[in-house]
Scaffold this active site. Structure first.
Site, PDB file in Angstrom:
ATOM      1  CG  HIS A 370      -2.004  -0.971   1.215  1.00 54.83           C
ATOM      2  ND1 HIS A 370      -3.268  -0.716   0.737  1.00 54.83           N
ATOM      3  CD2 HIS A 370      -2.020  -2.247   1.619  1.00 54.83           C
ATOM      4  CE1 HIS A 370      -4.017  -1.798   0.863  1.00 54.83           C
ATOM      5  NE2 HIS A 370      -3.275  -2.749   1.390  1.00 54.83           N
ATOM      6  CE  LYS A 561      -6.546  13.882  -0.174  1.00 54.47           C
ATOM      7  NZ  LYS A 561      -6.578  12.679  -0.960  1.00 54.47           N
ATOM      8  NE  ARG A 562      -3.880  10.545   9.880  1.00 49.00           N
ATOM      9  CZ  ARG A 562      -3.613   9.648  10.835  1.00 49.00           C
ATOM     10  NH1 ARG A 562      -4.460   8.653  11.048  1.00 49.00           N
ATOM     11  NH2 ARG A 562      -2.558   9.773  11.598  1.00 49.00           N
ATOM     12  CE  LYS A 567      -2.576  11.049   2.895  1.00 48.51           C
ATOM     13  NZ  LYS A 567      -3.219  10.118   1.944  1.00 48.51           N
ATOM     14  CB  THR A 669     -10.219   4.896  -1.088  1.00 49.03           C
ATOM     15  OG1 THR A 669      -9.704   5.299   0.184  1.00 49.03           O
ATOM     16  CG2 THR A 669      -9.532   3.614  -1.525  1.00 49.03           C
TER      17      THR A 669
HETATM   18  C1  NBG Z   1      -2.586   3.782   1.938  1.00 46.90           C
HETATM   19  C2  NBG Z   1      -2.220   4.661   0.757  1.00 46.90           C
HETATM   20  C3  NBG Z   1      -3.450   5.129   0.008  1.00 46.90           C
HETATM   21  C4  NBG Z   1      -4.313   3.938  -0.353  1.00 46.90           C
HETATM   22  C5  NBG Z   1      -4.622   3.140   0.898  1.00 46.90           C
HETATM   23  C6  NBG Z   1      -5.432   1.905   0.589  1.00 46.90           C
HETATM   24  C7  NBG Z   1      -1.121   2.996   3.748  1.00 46.90           C
HETATM   25  C8  NBG Z   1       0.138   2.298   4.094  1.00 46.90           C
HETATM   26  N1  NBG Z   1      -1.372   3.191   2.453  1.00 46.90           N
HETATM   27  O1  NBG Z   1      -3.074   5.792  -1.159  1.00 46.90           O
HETATM   28  O2  NBG Z   1      -1.472   5.762   1.206  1.00 46.90           O
HETATM   29  O3  NBG Z   1      -5.510   4.354  -0.955  1.00 46.90           O
HETATM   30  O4  NBG Z   1      -3.428   2.720   1.513  1.00 46.90           O
HETATM   31  O5  NBG Z   1      -4.804   1.120  -0.363  1.00 46.90           O
HETATM   32  O6  NBG Z   1      -1.873   3.356   4.615  1.00 46.90           O
END
Ligand code: NBG
Length: 829
Positions: A370, A561-562, A567, A669
């Site tokens: 991820h 988002k975080r 980002k 997402t």
């Molecule tokens: C996160 C990514 C996102 C992705 C989500 C779900 C982690 C390690 N990764 O871009 O930063 O959408 O995973 O796949 O949290």
């Protein structure tokens, strides 16, 4: 505990629960009296919520029993999803929705003088995840059940989930998430199941009863894992899977020796130490803390999960059938210790030899990566592993030894390659590379968007992709339309149903039926009215809870988002300040009035992210004080971004900010959830943005900025952010205004570190993309003034996002990775 086989004629079908309003009302009353043990006059809203939740849970359990029985009898291949995080969101509304009984439940509550929305609103969500990764796991659980695939999700029952965020004087303040405080009506504790999990100690070779040498691990410390199950009911189907979350408990409540010598506190010490393992979720998104307790958590839950799989397997068949029975998915490397743990269980506990154990192990696992961010790739120091998991380290060494021998044969003399592939990083502090471990043991390895999967093959796992190209695949993420459209945007949902008929919630490609309506003026009018109503609803909520007034006529522009440098919330803020300066100069031609919404949590130890939040709130306050600026601009930081609040925000947004540095966001997402609710995206070619743009059409997407290759190029040639500032007068003005203390009159130096960071380092190329971003925002303003054009694009966005349903992701996993079959169940009454 033994199964009692004397019992007979006990049949769940004897219980008819019913799903009409009268039946729900009856169950509710029963639950209120006999489970919650309350009566009118003393019952609180929480009691009413609990009673309704229990009434709903019964209906789910009915389906669950049908599912579980069938799976046990027919032994289907089952997906085992291993994830350290699940961000499930509130359950009541979702369960009513998936069961299709929201209407009758509403009626039942009304007949008792209660309001269903208030009860749904009352629920505190289980925040057992940080962000996208945990929410993805939750969407996948929804799709697995909806598509009738047998699946169990294993995870950790954190007593405290992700902290609640408050904004105090413009700063983030964290509050403990005491989500279990008033009880959790959805979970079922399984008292008869417990698995012991060891830590520390030593290993020795012994001879077993059959005269074979075996390794015996004697842990220094043992804790018990006990499961709490939360049923996950599919939408419009009987299939009900479950999430099995493990909690750690001490094997002995008291250390009696200590107790008897009067040291009461020492007596409970051990209990506290054990139970600490599942006390709290680490609040870091996409990065690892490298902490011992975190390693304990990771090992604890995978050990419980695998022991539990074996327990289930042995009820019906033999250990050698493990890989046929289970397809295990590693959700990132957090559960990667499952690899040596399964080897250990098969060899040390079940007597298999290395070859057999490895054949089973390497046919069971699959790994989803991820992130490519180097700081987020998990590694564990050898000394820590040796101390905490000595047996597992031995196994990792042996896996590595055999693996590297294989590599040596294929690439003789290529030592550099060997050291890159090795599971053990020998440079600096020696440690185990968990991504390498997961890759070596997996049938399939996937990234989460096409671009990410390609970069994964070309960078982080390049040598592995050369070795085993067939092992690598892509599964682009998806989100469940049930929660993120059906449930959270009822107005748009009914308009969509009117337009394309039923069935789209489980076949999202049917949304393409909206395309022809984009040219229909009457339909566009209704589409706009829905968005407008949603914006008014959000505005009212913001007023009630945050205490700010926003104008629903303005362009709602949101980045939720975080908070993370990659980002690039800072890029967004630079644009906001740029707009503010233009307004102060009186240069307002073409500026669309906008409301810029920020939301997201910062990891508590991530100082810069917290300062970015402070900058957002400070800019918001300053703009709100300015009589002219506030007419055209408002900036709001919405506190406590979680699933519940996200569901309020997505339906009301016009413009979705997906502006990460290209190559850094694995997928995203939120980008899908916004588009699914009719927002247009302004974004870079990063993560799934690439595919979203392809799907919705480039004319319906605001693209700007460097590409991933462009980013690499700039960095390779030597990036000088100061040079960018010197060549862009307006950018210099923006940075200067922030640095001057204009937004922090009481503490003028406050934001200097942010500005210095950008001008001197700017690792995420914020300044390099500034001009392109500002120009692109100019295009969004212009597009906003064309109401017909904007609405058309909004409709086309929704019409074309079908492929971002998590149902499609799950079908991809099933076809490419798991090779499991759906199981259709007979209906229940
Ligand atoms: C996160 C990514 C996102 C992705 C989500 C779900 C982690 C390690 N990764 O871009 O930063 O959408 O995973 O796949 O949290």
């Amino acid at each position: 505990m033994l199964v009692n086989r004397q019992a007979k004629d006990i049949n769940a079908d004897d219980v008819v629960l019913g799903s009409d309003a009268a039946a729900i009302r009856r169950s509710f009353v029963e639950k209120l009296f006999f489970e919650v043990a309350k009566f009118p006059g003393v019952a609180t809203r929480n009691d009413h919520y609990l009673a309704l939740a229990r009434a709903v849970r019964d209906r789910i359990l009915h389906r669950w029993i049908r599912s579980a029985r069938t799976y046990l009898e027919e032994q289907h291949r089952t997906v085992i999803y291993l994830s350290a995080e699940y961000l499930m969101g509130p359950q009541l509304g979702n369960n009513l929705f998936n069961l299709g009984i929201e209407g009758p439940a509403r009626k039942a509550m009304e007949s008792l003088g209660l309001n269903l929305d208030e009860l749904i609103e009352h629920e505190e969500e289980p925040g057992l995840g940080n962000g996208g990764l945990g929410r993805l796991a939750a969407c996948f659980m929804d799709s697995l059940a909806t598509l009738d695939f047998p699946a169990i999700g294993h995870g950790i029952r954190y007593e405290f989930g992700i902290f609640d965020q408050e904004i105090v004087d413009g700063w983030q303040r964290e509050r403990t998430d005491r989500w279990l405080r008033f009880g959790n009506p959805w979970e079922v504790r399984r008292f008869e199941i417990e698995h012991s999990v060891g830590f520390g100690g030593r290993t020795e070779t012994v001879v077993d009863a059959a005269g074979r040498p075996r390794v015996k691990w004697t842990p220094a410390r043992v804790v018990w894992g006990v499961p709490y199950d939360t049923p996950v009911v599919g939408y419009g189907t009987v299939t009900t899977n479950f999430l099995r979350l493990w909690a750690a408990v001490a094997p002995e409540e008291f250390d009696l020796d200590a107790f008897q010598v009067g040291e009461y506190w020492r007596a409970v010490d051990e209990k506290i130490r054990s139970e600490n393992i599942t006390k709290v979720l680490y609040p870091n998104d996409a990065s690892t803390a490298g902490k011992e307790l975190r390693l304990e958590q990771e090992y604890f839950f995978v050990s419980c999960a695998l022991q539990d799989c074996i327990r289930l397997l042995l009820q019906r068949t033999t250990i050698d059938k493990f890989a046929e029975k289970f397809a295990i998915q590693l959700n990132d490397t957090h559960p990667a210790l499952a690899v040596p743990e399964l080897m250990r269980l098969l060899m040390d506990e079940h007597g298999l030899g290395w070859e057999d154990a490895w054949r089973i192990t390497s046919h069971s696992f699959n790994y989803t990566n991820h992130t490519l961010l180097p700081e987020a790739l998990e590694t564990w120091p050898l000394p820590l592993l040796a101390r905490l998991l000595p047996r597992h380290l031995e196994i990792v060494y042996e896996i590595n030894h055999r693996f590297l021998n294989e590599v040596r044969q294929r690439f003789p003399g290529d030592d550099a390659r060997l050291s890159r592939l090795s599971l053990v990083d020998e440079q600096g502090e020696k440690c185990v590379r968990m991504a390498n471990l997961a890759t070596v043991a997996s049938q399939k390895v996937n990234g989460v968007a096409a671009l990410h999967s390609r970069l994964l093959r070309e960078t982080v796992l390049r040598d592995f992709a050369e070795l085993w190209p067939e092992r690598f695949t892509n599964v682009t993420n998806g989100v469940t339309p049930r929660r993120f459209l059906g449930q959270s945007n009822p107005r748009l949902s009914s308009l969509v149903t009117e337009a394309v008929g039923d069935g789209w919630l489980t076949d999202l490609d049917r949304l393409t039926g909206l395309e022809r309506l984009a040219a229909d003026a009457g339909f566009r009018e209704r589409w706009r009215a829905v968005k407008q109503a949603n914006k008014e609803r959000l505005a009212a909520w913001l007023h009630d809870t945050v205490g700010v007034r926003v104008d629903p006529q303005t362009l709602f522009d949101a980045q939720c988002k975080r908070i993370h440098e990659y980002k690039r919330q800072q890029l967004n803020l630079l644009h906001v300040v740029w707009l503010y300066q233009r307004i102060l100069r009186g240069d307002v031609a073409g500026i669309a009035p906008r409301t810029v919404l920020f939301a997201g949590k910062a990891a508590p130890a991530y100082q810069k992210a917290k300062l970015i939040i402070r900058l957002a709130t400070a800019v918001g306050e300053t703009v709100a004080r300015h009589p002219v600026a506030r007419e055209l601009l408002s900036v709001v930081f919405v506190p406590d971004f979680n699933v519940k609040n996200a569901q309020r925000i997505y339906p009301a947004v016009d413009l979705s900010e997906q502006i990460s540095t290209a190559g850094k966001e694995a997928s995203g997402t939120g980008n899908m959830k916004f588009a699914m609710n009719g927002a247009l995206t302004i974004g870079t070619l990063d993560g799934a943005n690439v595919e979203i743009r392809e799907a919705v059409g480039e004319e319906n997407f605001f693209l700007f900025g460097l590409t991933a290759a462009g980013v690499e190029d700039v960095l390779r040639r030597g990036y000088h952010p100061r040079g960018v500032v010197e060549s862009d007068r307006e950018l210099a003005d923006v940075l200067w205004l922030i640095e001057s203390g204009h937004f922090a009159p009481g503490d003028p130096g406050l934001f200097r570190p942010l500005v210095r960071g950008l001008v001197e380092h700017d690792p995420f190329l914020v300044l390099a993309d500034f001009r392109a971003y500002v120009e692109c925002q100019g295009r969004t303003s212009k597009a906003w003034s064309d109401v017909v054009g904007w609405t058309t694009s909004s409709i086309l966005n929704v019409a074309r996002v079908g492929r971002f349903s998590s149902d499609r992701s799950i079908r991809d996993y099933v076809r490419e990775v798991w090779h499991t079959r759906p199981v259709t169940l007979a209906p229940v009454t």
